[in-house]
Design a protein around this motif. Structure first.
Motif, PDB file in Angstrom:
ATOM      1  N   SER A   1       0.768  -1.191  -0.152  1.00 54.73           N
ATOM      2  CA  SER A   1       0.115   0.026  -0.138  1.00 54.73           C
ATOM      3  C   SER A   1       0.886   1.440  -0.099  1.00 54.73           C
ATOM      4  O   SER A   1       0.427   2.177  -0.832  1.00 54.73           O
ATOM      5  N   GLN A   2       1.903   1.348   0.613  1.00 51.26           N
ATOM      6  CA  GLN A   2       2.874   2.413   0.808  1.00 51.26           C
ATOM      7  C   GLN A   2       3.359   2.764  -0.682  1.00 51.26           C
ATOM      8  O   GLN A   2       3.575   3.679  -0.976  1.00 51.26           O
ATOM      9  N   THR A   3       3.781   1.577  -1.338  1.00 51.03           N
ATOM     10  CA  THR A   3       4.251   1.619  -2.851  1.00 51.03           C
ATOM     11  C   THR A   3       3.540   2.275  -3.384  1.00 51.03           C
ATOM     12  O   THR A   3       3.738   3.479  -4.336  1.00 51.03           O
ATOM     13  N   PHE A   4       2.366   1.851  -3.420  1.00 48.84           N
ATOM     14  CA  PHE A   4       1.057   2.458  -4.260  1.00 48.84           C
ATOM     15  C   PHE A   4       0.802   3.933  -4.041  1.00 48.84           C
ATOM     16  O   PHE A   4       0.316   4.641  -4.868  1.00 48.84           O
ATOM     17  N   LYS A   5       0.973   4.158  -2.788  1.00 46.93           N
ATOM     18  CA  LYS A   5       0.788   5.557  -2.143  1.00 46.93           C
ATOM     19  C   LYS A   5       1.925   6.472  -2.575  1.00 46.93           C
ATOM     20  O   LYS A   5       1.409   7.722  -3.027  1.00 46.93           O
TER      21      LYS A   5
ATOM     22  N   SER B   1       0.319   7.428  -6.168  1.00 46.60           N
ATOM     23  CA  SER B   1      -1.092   7.963  -6.106  1.00 46.60           C
ATOM     24  C   SER B   1      -1.070   9.628  -6.156  1.00 46.60           C
ATOM     25  O   SER B   1      -2.261   9.974  -6.081  1.00 46.60           O
TER      26      SER B   1
ATOM     27  N   SER C   1      -2.916   8.645 -11.376  1.00 43.18           N
ATOM     28  CA  SER C   1      -3.028   8.732  -9.973  1.00 43.18           C
ATOM     29  C   SER C   1      -4.071   8.279  -9.101  1.00 43.18           C
ATOM     30  O   SER C   1      -4.038   7.532  -8.074  1.00 43.18           O
TER      31      SER C   1
ATOM     32  N   PHE D   1      -3.582   4.380  -9.119  1.00 40.72           N
ATOM     33  CA  PHE D   1      -2.477   3.927  -7.843  1.00 40.72           C
ATOM     34  C   PHE D   1      -3.414   4.365  -6.571  1.00 40.72           C
ATOM     35  O   PHE D   1      -3.069   3.508  -5.738  1.00 40.72           O
ATOM     36  N   LYS D   2      -4.161   5.365  -6.564  1.00 40.69           N
ATOM     37  CA  LYS D   2      -4.810   5.504  -5.123  1.00 40.69           C
ATOM     38  C   LYS D   2      -5.764   4.344  -4.814  1.00 40.69           C
ATOM     39  O   LYS D   2      -5.951   4.059  -3.735  1.00 40.69           O
TER      40      LYS D   2
ATOM     41  N   SER E   1      -3.693   1.945  -2.882  1.00 43.23           N
ATOM     42  CA  SER E   1      -2.947   2.434  -1.823  1.00 43.23           C
ATOM     43  C   SER E   1      -3.666   2.468  -0.484  1.00 43.23           C
ATOM     44  O   SER E   1      -2.829   2.624   0.635  1.00 43.23           O
ATOM     45  N   ASP E   2      -4.730   1.599  -0.747  1.00 38.25           N
ATOM     46  CA  ASP E   2      -5.246   1.420   0.814  1.00 38.25           C
ATOM     47  C   ASP E   2      -5.548  -0.260   1.087  1.00 38.25           C
ATOM     48  O   ASP E   2      -5.980  -0.839   0.304  1.00 38.25           O
TER      49      ASP E   2
END
Lengths: 102, 102
Positions: free
Chosen positions: A18-22, A25, B18, B21-22, B25-26
């Motif tokens: 999740s951090q990677t995709f954050k 994002s 974005s 990816f958001k 990201s969760d």
DNA sequence: TGTTTATATGAGTATATGTGCATATATGTA
DNA sequence: TACATATATGCACATATACTCATATAAACA
């Protein structure tokens, strides 16, 4: 759960993914990583190219640095940043291409 | 800018990338998409498997549905959700594997 | 040492986000 | 129609996030 390739994700993996995709994002971070795709840039150069405040760039570079997505080297008073994660950069690039052509 | 393959991203592409990816990201959305990797599940099944409130699942499914990352079909009073974007699912899976093996 | 230039960082603020409760909607069935 | 079950949604709230300003830190150089 009887599905053979279902993987129950542990908390650490979940957090890392999740951090990677954050990181990917946010439009500003995407623009920075996209700029660093070909070569290194100093903080000021990034700031000028992308029309962002110096502090904004610096804050976002710290974020990306903490996730080891960028690395840096000092040269005099300037600090040059470049990307440092092929996998993430590929994922970003693939998704950009996917978005551009669909 | 004299770097040949640098692409100055337009706002629409930037937004789409974005947003994509958001979605990833969760942790909750990752768990849901990961669960839907092999087969469809109803809202209640997702809720039970992942120990999440029904409303939480429903809210997140709406998010994923808006981005066309999942699709659904009704069967009686139940609604079964399944994934609907191979590219995004591949990206997620690659990154999970990358995180698991590093 | 003092000054200039480049970068990093802390604090404040506005906005976005994720979740839960309560309730609305929709389908099935007696 | 009345009731049960499944899902969706509006609202409230706590937390996270991104940005800006002001200032701190660090290196180069006179």
């Amino acid at each position: 759960m009887d599905d053979s390739n279902y993987i129950d994700l542990d908390e650490e993996t979940l957090f890392l993914v999740s951090q990677t995709f954050k990181a990917l994002s946010d439009p500003t971070r995407i623009r920075i990583l996209n700029l660093l795709f070909n070569r290194e840039f100093s903080v000021n150069e990034i700031s000028e190219h992308l029309h962002l405040r110096q502090s904004t760039v610096s804050h976002q570079l710290r974020f990306l640095k903490n996730l080891r997505l960028v690395k840096f080297r000092r040269e005099g008073t300037s600090i040059y940043y470049s990307h440092d994660d092929e996998h993430v950069l590929n994922v970003l690039n693939e998704t950009i291409q996917h978005a551009l052509h669909h």
